[in-house]
Scaffold this motif. Structure first.
Motif, PDB file in Angstrom:
ATOM      1  N   VAL A  37      22.083  91.806 106.122  1.00  0.00           N
ATOM      2  CA  VAL A  37      22.023  90.664 107.039  1.00  0.00           C
ATOM      3  C   VAL A  37      22.970  90.939 108.197  1.00  0.00           C
ATOM      4  O   VAL A  37      24.146  91.253 107.981  1.00  0.00           O
ATOM      5  CB  VAL A  37      22.420  89.360 106.333  1.00  0.00           C
ATOM      6  N   SER A  38      22.477  90.829 109.413  1.00  0.00           N
ATOM      7  CA  SER A  38      23.312  91.050 110.592  1.00  0.00           C
ATOM      8  C   SER A  38      23.248  89.843 111.505  1.00  0.00           C
ATOM      9  O   SER A  38      22.250  89.115 111.543  1.00  0.00           O
ATOM     10  CB  SER A  38      22.864  92.303 111.352  1.00  0.00           C
ATOM     11  N   ALA A  83      16.506  88.380  98.066  1.00  0.00           N
ATOM     12  CA  ALA A  83      15.860  87.719  99.198  1.00  0.00           C
ATOM     13  C   ALA A  83      16.433  86.327  99.422  1.00  0.00           C
ATOM     14  O   ALA A  83      16.784  85.941 100.550  1.00  0.00           O
ATOM     15  CB  ALA A  83      14.352  87.639  98.945  1.00  0.00           C
ATOM     16  N   TRP A  84      16.526  85.555  98.348  1.00  0.00           N
ATOM     17  CA  TRP A  84      17.056  84.189  98.432  1.00  0.00           C
ATOM     18  C   TRP A  84      18.498  84.201  98.943  1.00  0.00           C
ATOM     19  O   TRP A  84      18.862  83.460  99.862  1.00  0.00           O
ATOM     20  CB  TRP A  84      16.954  83.570  97.048  1.00  0.00           C
ATOM     21  N   CYS A  85      19.333  85.055  98.366  1.00  0.00           N
ATOM     22  CA  CYS A  85      20.730  85.151  98.801  1.00  0.00           C
ATOM     23  C   CYS A  85      20.829  85.548 100.268  1.00  0.00           C
ATOM     24  O   CYS A  85      21.665  85.023 101.015  1.00  0.00           O
ATOM     25  CB  CYS A  85      21.479  86.160  97.946  1.00  0.00           C
ATOM     26  N   SER A  86      20.007  86.483 100.703  1.00  0.00           N
ATOM     27  CA  SER A  86      20.090  86.956 102.077  1.00  0.00           C
ATOM     28  C   SER A  86      19.809  85.839 103.073  1.00  0.00           C
ATOM     29  O   SER A  86      20.457  85.749 104.125  1.00  0.00           O
ATOM     30  CB  SER A  86      19.118  88.115 102.282  1.00  0.00           C
ATOM     31  N   LEU A  87      18.881  84.982 102.732  1.00  0.00           N
ATOM     32  CA  LEU A  87      18.633  83.821 103.596  1.00  0.00           C
ATOM     33  C   LEU A  87      19.830  82.878 103.552  1.00  0.00           C
ATOM     34  O   LEU A  87      20.169  82.240 104.553  1.00  0.00           O
ATOM     35  CB  LEU A  87      17.355  83.116 103.148  1.00  0.00           C
ATOM     36  N   GLY A  88      20.482  82.801 102.386  1.00  0.00           N
ATOM     37  CA  GLY A  88      21.701  82.002 102.289  1.00  0.00           C
ATOM     38  C   GLY A  88      22.818  82.552 103.162  1.00  0.00           C
ATOM     39  O   GLY A  88      23.597  81.789 103.742  1.00  0.00           O
ATOM     40  N   ARG A 119      17.178  92.414 106.937  1.00  0.00           N
ATOM     41  CA  ARG A 119      16.409  93.666 106.899  1.00  0.00           C
ATOM     42  C   ARG A 119      16.320  94.163 105.469  1.00  0.00           C
ATOM     43  O   ARG A 119      17.317  94.211 104.745  1.00  0.00           O
ATOM     44  CB  ARG A 119      17.049  94.725 107.795  1.00  0.00           C
ATOM     45  N   THR A 120      15.128  94.567 105.079  1.00  0.00           N
ATOM     46  CA  THR A 120      14.886  95.113 103.755  1.00  0.00           C
ATOM     47  C   THR A 120      13.621  95.956 103.831  1.00  0.00           C
ATOM     48  O   THR A 120      13.135  96.251 104.930  1.00  0.00           O
ATOM     49  CB  THR A 120      14.763  93.977 102.710  1.00  0.00           C
ATOM     50  N   THR A 121      13.095  96.367 102.691  1.00  0.00           N
ATOM     51  CA  THR A 121      11.792  97.020 102.665  1.00  0.00           C
ATOM     52  C   THR A 121      10.937  96.342 101.604  1.00  0.00           C
ATOM     53  O   THR A 121      11.458  95.790 100.628  1.00  0.00           O
ATOM     54  CB  THR A 121      11.897  98.525 102.355  1.00  0.00           C
ATOM     55  N   SER A 122       9.652  96.385 101.782  1.00  0.00           N
ATOM     56  CA  SER A 122       8.749  95.717 100.854  1.00  0.00           C
ATOM     57  C   SER A 122       8.907  96.286  99.449  1.00  0.00           C
ATOM     58  O   SER A 122       8.794  97.494  99.232  1.00  0.00           O
ATOM     59  CB  SER A 122       7.303  95.882 101.318  1.00  0.00           C
ATOM     60  N   GLY A 123       9.207  95.410  98.495  1.00  0.00           N
ATOM     61  CA  GLY A 123       9.376  95.831  97.121  1.00  0.00           C
ATOM     62  C   GLY A 123      10.552  96.750  96.895  1.00  0.00           C
ATOM     63  O   GLY A 123      10.662  97.395  95.853  1.00  0.00           O
ATOM     64  N   TRP A 127      13.452  79.857 102.837  1.00  0.00           N
ATOM     65  CA  TRP A 127      14.473  79.556 103.845  1.00  0.00           C
ATOM     66  C   TRP A 127      14.934  78.105 103.736  1.00  0.00           C
ATOM     67  O   TRP A 127      16.141  77.820 103.733  1.00  0.00           O
ATOM     68  CB  TRP A 127      13.945  79.859 105.234  1.00  0.00           C
ATOM     69  N   GLU A 128      14.004  77.186 103.617  1.00  0.00           N
ATOM     70  CA  GLU A 128      14.385  75.775 103.511  1.00  0.00           C
ATOM     71  C   GLU A 128      15.158  75.516 102.220  1.00  0.00           C
ATOM     72  O   GLU A 128      16.117  74.737 102.206  1.00  0.00           O
ATOM     73  CB  GLU A 128      13.146  74.888 103.590  1.00  0.00           C
ATOM     74  N   LEU A 129      14.764  76.173 101.139  1.00  0.00           N
ATOM     75  CA  LEU A 129      15.507  76.050  99.888  1.00  0.00           C
ATOM     76  C   LEU A 129      16.920  76.609 100.046  1.00  0.00           C
ATOM     77  O   LEU A 129      17.908  75.976  99.635  1.00  0.00           O
ATOM     78  CB  LEU A 129      14.782  76.801  98.776  1.00  0.00           C
ATOM     79  N   ALA A 130      17.036  77.794 100.644  1.00  0.00           N
ATOM     80  CA  ALA A 130      18.338  78.444 100.796  1.00  0.00           C
ATOM     81  C   ALA A 130      19.283  77.624 101.657  1.00  0.00           C
ATOM     82  O   ALA A 130      20.496  77.582 101.402  1.00  0.00           O
ATOM     83  CB  ALA A 130      18.153  79.840 101.401  1.00  0.00           C
TER      84      ALA A 130
END
Length: 265
Positions: A99-100, A112-117, A129-133, A208-211
């Motif tokens: 996350v930047s 994924a959830w944490c990164s949005l947090g 930024r990540t990669t699929s799977g 995103w809304e959950l996070a």
């Protein structure tokens, strides 16, 4: 600001003047607050020694407080020391999520959830930024501006294979498989190849809304973990009704009926 982080307020050894004032309170909330702000400001958690300075306590007391916070599910400690590895949503070790934010700070998100947090705690503007799977060959970038998920990046999905009831059985593993994908077809292919049962699949916009709510108070001095009943209510309110999110709650006390003891999320 770069990866070196911003200067952290000096946590000097107590002086003669300091010794006449009471030491800062050392409890779950104050310890969590110090750890979270270490991540936000310095891009890493404070060490045990630094926490001794902050709270003006000896090492034995600080280590005991860290272990108690880990038992409360407020942090994850290194298995062979009491140094902080994880304080959700931040990871002190490299992960498949970076996350930047515009000022140059960068963090690792556990999932994924944490990164949005992390984006939420960093002010709502940033890039995940990540990669699929987590396979490395299909880069995904999710952009946010002032709390808004940019529409052109909002078509990816997040897969939640581990039931929330079992999330803390091995929370590092739980986070490691909570990944982003281009679409649900990729989730199906990934599950079949990896031998992992398919769980719930949600759009990044939903997560995103959950996070935003889930991590919204993590920088507050009054922070505490969600009780099971509070967590279940948050999941329901955001429409997360798949069996993965089911949390049996005993009437009136937030306890898990399967364990008879209060769980914390």
């Amino acid at each position: 600001m770069s990866d070196s982080g911003s200067p952290h307020p000096a946590a000097s050894r107590p002086s003669a003047t300091d010794s006449v004032s009471p030491a800062p309170e050392l409890d779950h909330a104050s310890l969590h607050h110090a750890i979270m702000h270490g991540f936000v400001e310095r891009l890493r958690p404070p060490t045990v020694g630094e926490l001794c300075d902050v709270f003006r306590r000896d090492e034995t007391e600080v280590r005991g407080a860290l272990r108690a916070l880990a038992d409360y599910h407020g942090v994850v400690l290194h298995p062979h020391s009491d140094e902080v590895c994880v304080a959700h949503p931040f990871s002190a070790a490299p992960t498949t999520f970076v996350v930047s934010v515009p000022d140059g700070r960068r963090w690792w998100g556990n999932c994924a959830w944490c990164s949005l947090g992390v984006v939420q705690l960093a002010g709502g503007t940033g890039v995940v930024r990540t990669t699929s799977g987590a396979l490395g060959d299909d880069p995904i970038s999710i952009r946010f501006e002032s709390g808004r998920l940019m529409a052109d990046d909002g078509t990816c999905v997040v897969h939640f294979p581990v039931p929330m009831l079992r999330a803390w059985d091995n929370v590092v593993y739980t986070c490691s498989v909570m990944l982003m994908f281009r679409d649900e077809q990729q989730v199906d292919q990934w599950c079949a190849t990896r031998g992992i049962a398919k769980g719930d699949v949600r759009s990044v916009a939903q997560v995103w809304e959950l996070a935003r709510e889930w991590y919204g108070r993590h920088l507050e001095r009054s922070w505490r973990k969600w009780t099971t009943s509070e967590a279940a209510d948050i999941f329901r309110r955001h429409g997360f009704d798949h069996r993965v999110w089911a949390l049996p709650v005993a009437p009136g006390d937030g306890d898990l009926t399967s364990t008879g003891g209060a769980e914390r999320f």
